[in-house]
Design a protein around this motif. Structure first.
Motif, mmCIF file in Angstrom:
data_model
loop_
_atom_site.group_PDB
_atom_site.id
_atom_site.type_symbol
_atom_site.label_atom_id
_atom_site.label_comp_id
_atom_site.label_asym_id
_atom_site.label_seq_id
_atom_site.Cartn_x
_atom_site.Cartn_y
_atom_site.Cartn_z
ATOM 1 N N TYR A 108 2.440 10.097 7.956
ATOM 2 C CA TYR A 108 3.077 9.127 7.266
ATOM 3 C C TYR A 108 3.838 9.490 6.087
ATOM 4 C CZ TYR A 108 -0.804 9.899 3.804
ATOM 5 O OH TYR A 108 -1.299 10.252 2.704
ATOM 6 N N PHE A 109 4.554 8.749 5.425
ATOM 7 C CA PHE A 109 5.547 8.975 3.981
ATOM 8 C C PHE A 109 5.266 7.766 3.355
ATOM 9 C CE2 PHE A 109 8.460 7.203 7.035
ATOM 10 C CZ PHE A 109 9.221 6.176 6.171
ATOM 11 N N ASP A 110 5.493 8.078 2.035
ATOM 12 C CA ASP A 110 5.346 7.008 1.144
ATOM 13 C C ASP A 110 6.633 6.288 0.854
ATOM 14 O OD1 ASP A 110 2.533 7.436 0.767
ATOM 15 O OD2 ASP A 110 2.859 9.058 -0.742
ATOM 16 N N TYR A 162 9.485 2.463 0.675
ATOM 17 C CA TYR A 162 9.515 1.064 0.486
ATOM 18 C C TYR A 162 9.645 0.024 1.512
ATOM 19 C CZ TYR A 162 10.172 3.538 -4.349
ATOM 20 O OH TYR A 162 9.876 4.293 -5.184
ATOM 21 N N LYS A 215 6.809 -1.061 -4.643
ATOM 22 C CA LYS A 215 6.011 -0.059 -4.761
ATOM 23 C C LYS A 215 5.946 0.915 -3.399
ATOM 24 C CE LYS A 215 5.363 -1.509 -9.037
ATOM 25 N NZ LYS A 215 6.144 -0.590 -10.202
ATOM 26 N N ARG A 216 5.837 2.149 -3.730
ATOM 27 C CA ARG A 216 5.634 2.983 -2.513
ATOM 28 C C ARG A 216 4.358 2.700 -1.862
ATOM 29 N NH1 ARG A 216 9.353 7.106 -1.584
ATOM 30 N NH2 ARG A 216 10.608 7.764 -3.200
ATOM 31 N N GLU A 217 4.582 2.605 -0.611
ATOM 32 C CA GLU A 217 3.196 2.551 0.286
ATOM 33 C C GLU A 217 3.344 3.432 1.591
ATOM 34 O OE1 GLU A 217 3.489 -1.403 2.530
ATOM 35 O OE2 GLU A 217 4.779 -1.911 1.023
ATOM 36 N N LYS A 218 2.335 3.618 2.077
ATOM 37 C CA LYS A 218 2.165 4.451 3.275
ATOM 38 C C LYS A 218 2.948 3.892 4.432
ATOM 39 C CE LYS A 218 -2.175 6.668 2.121
ATOM 40 N NZ LYS A 218 -1.430 7.969 1.492
ATOM 41 N N SER A 261 8.961 11.127 0.635
ATOM 42 C CA SER A 261 7.889 10.375 -0.207
ATOM 43 C C SER A 261 8.427 10.371 -1.698
ATOM 44 C CB SER A 261 6.514 11.063 0.108
ATOM 45 O OG SER A 261 6.036 10.744 1.239
#
Length: 458
Positions: A81-83, A85, A212-215, A435
């Motif tokens: 995964y990446f972080d 939006y 906010k960033r999320e997986k 990310s």
């Protein structure tokens, strides 16, 4: 180094080619297992093989037969995964910037002042007025691709008010949009356009800050594939590395986009044989032949490539350049063919209509919706687009000399490092960039666009 068992040339440390056997006048020169041109005189064993004794085989439009080959790039599940939006419409971005998108070049300096004051990003260009028909439509498609790009948390569309491509016309092409994310400003409508622009950008930033960033699964990642300033090692190290990563991402359900149509000439058969169906094959044939027609309409030969820098780096003909270039697409099936300014819609490897010019191609890839561009180079370039532009060096000397430009070094492949191992390292780096890790073009503040121009200017 002999790249393919059928080759009659080898590549030495300077990236140039030397004859492995005697090559007769008129006989094909073979590299990557395919012809890259023919000898214009007898070439002896060990002799330098380059522009002084090799000429292209390329000619006009060709007829092709569809014969699908499956190279076994199969879908597999991945927990990578990446972080990023997640936008309100479900799109995914890897940056949360505020973008200023100009409808016309007349407001470039206004945009630059707003960017300097607010920290928003602007992308000057000279178009949006004095254009007609399809030429203006192309400009609108690229600008709409920017406005809709999920890497932008908020967008200010900045117009003048009297241009052909005015805000009203842009809205017709743009269609539905999020009123909180996209706002408009005609500079002629306000006594102080700077103050008004600053106020709007503050509103956009407040909206962008709600994300906010999320997986996010790697299957949502979209990569653009590009090369520039190529050398004799491009098709041996950096391009095959990008191709290996492309195959891995496609197997995970992600997407890659290959463009630079003139740099498919002479290697197009390798893409056509991987088209998933007859319709995609026919689109690819049209992609190639229509771009050849574009050259001939302007009374230009189709093989006026490679560049002086390419030749200095060891590339002799366009076929040789193309056979190295298309390796960025790995062995993945071709699932779609996109026109210039068209948005990416299918997972897998897509081909995108457009020229090889570096800034135009990076802009084109961005507008179709890729999150970042993987940009291989053997000569080096500081170029960066609106999306992170990852520079991958083909050779160690470039990486060491221009470390302020280059993000990743593919040269260990030349020293015998296993492709699988370096692909894993490269994938980890790409996920770091997705990310939030800044690329060199982002650190340097190098970000620009160029729009394809092929029409009358009033």
């Amino acid at each position: 180094m002999q790249i393919h068992k059928l080759d009659n040339v080898e590549v030495r440390e300077n990236g140039h080619k030397y004859a492995l056997c005697s090559i007769k006048n008129g006989e094909n020169v073979i590299k990557y297992g395919s012809p890259i041109g023919h000898a214009t005189c007898d070439i002896n064993v060990g002799e330098h093989v380059h522009t002084h004794n090799v000429k292209t085989n390329l000619c006009g439009n060709l007829e092709y037969t569809y014969n699908y080959k499956d190279y076994g790039i199969e879908r597999v599940d991945s927990d990578l995964y990446f972080d990023g939006y997640v936008r309100e419409n479900g799109d995914v971005g890897i940056r949360n910037d505020i973008w200023i998108v100009n409808t016309v070049g007349c407001v470039n300096k206004v945009a630059e002042n707003l960017a300097r004051i607010t920290g928003a990003k602007c992308f000057p260009h000279p178009y949006g007025c004095s254009q007609l028909g399809e030429d203006q439509t192309v400009t609108q498609k690229i600008l709409c691709g920017m406005i809709n790009h999920p890497n932008a948390g908020g967008v200010l569309v900045l117009g003048l008010g009297c241009e052909n491509n005015n805000i009203g016309e842009m809205k017709k092409v743009l269609g539905e949009y999020n009123l909180n994310r996209v706002k408009f400003l005609n500079c002629q409508d306000f006594e102080d356009e700077i103050a008004e622009g600053v106020s709007i950008i503050e509103e956009l930033r407040a909206y962008a800050n709600t994300f906010k960033r999320e997986k996010i699964s790697i299957s949502r990642l979209r990569l653009g594939l590009k090369c520039g300033g190529s050398d004799g090692y491009s098709g041996i190290s950096a391009n095959p590395l990008v191709g290996s990563l492309c195959d891995k991402l496609v197997s995970f359900g992600g997407s890659c986009v290959l463009t630079e149509v003139p740099e498919m000439f002479g290697a197009e058969h390798l893409l056509m044989e991987r088209c998933v169906d007859k319709e995609t094959f026919e689109k690819t044939v049209s992609l190639i032949n229509n771009f050849k027609d574009y050259f001939t309409r302007h009374n230009q030969v189709i093989y006026e490539n490679p560049s002086p820098g390419n030749k200095a780096g060891g590339i002799t003909t366009l076929e040789e350049k193309s056979l190295g270039c298309v390796q960025k697409g790995g062995l993945s099936p071709v699932v779609d063919v996109l026109d210039y300014g068209e948005r990416l819609s299918k997972n897998g490897l897509s081909l995108l209509n457009g020229p090889g010019n570096d800034i135009v191609a990076v802009t084109n890839l961005m507008a179709c919706g890729v999150h970042m561009v993987l940009f291989t180079t053997g000569r080096g370039t500081p170029l960066g687009g609106p999306v992170p532009t990852v520079k991958i060096s083909t050779n160690k000397a470039l990486f060491e000399k221009k470390n302020n430009w280059i993000d990743f070094d593919a040269s260990p492949i030349l020293d015998g490092e296993k492709m699988e191992d370096i692909t894993e390292r490269f994938l980890s780096y790409v996920l770091e960039v997705a990310s939030g890790k800044e690329t060199k073009n982002e650190i340097n503040g190098f970000s620009e666009i160029a729009i394809f121009k092929d029409g009358v200017t009033l």
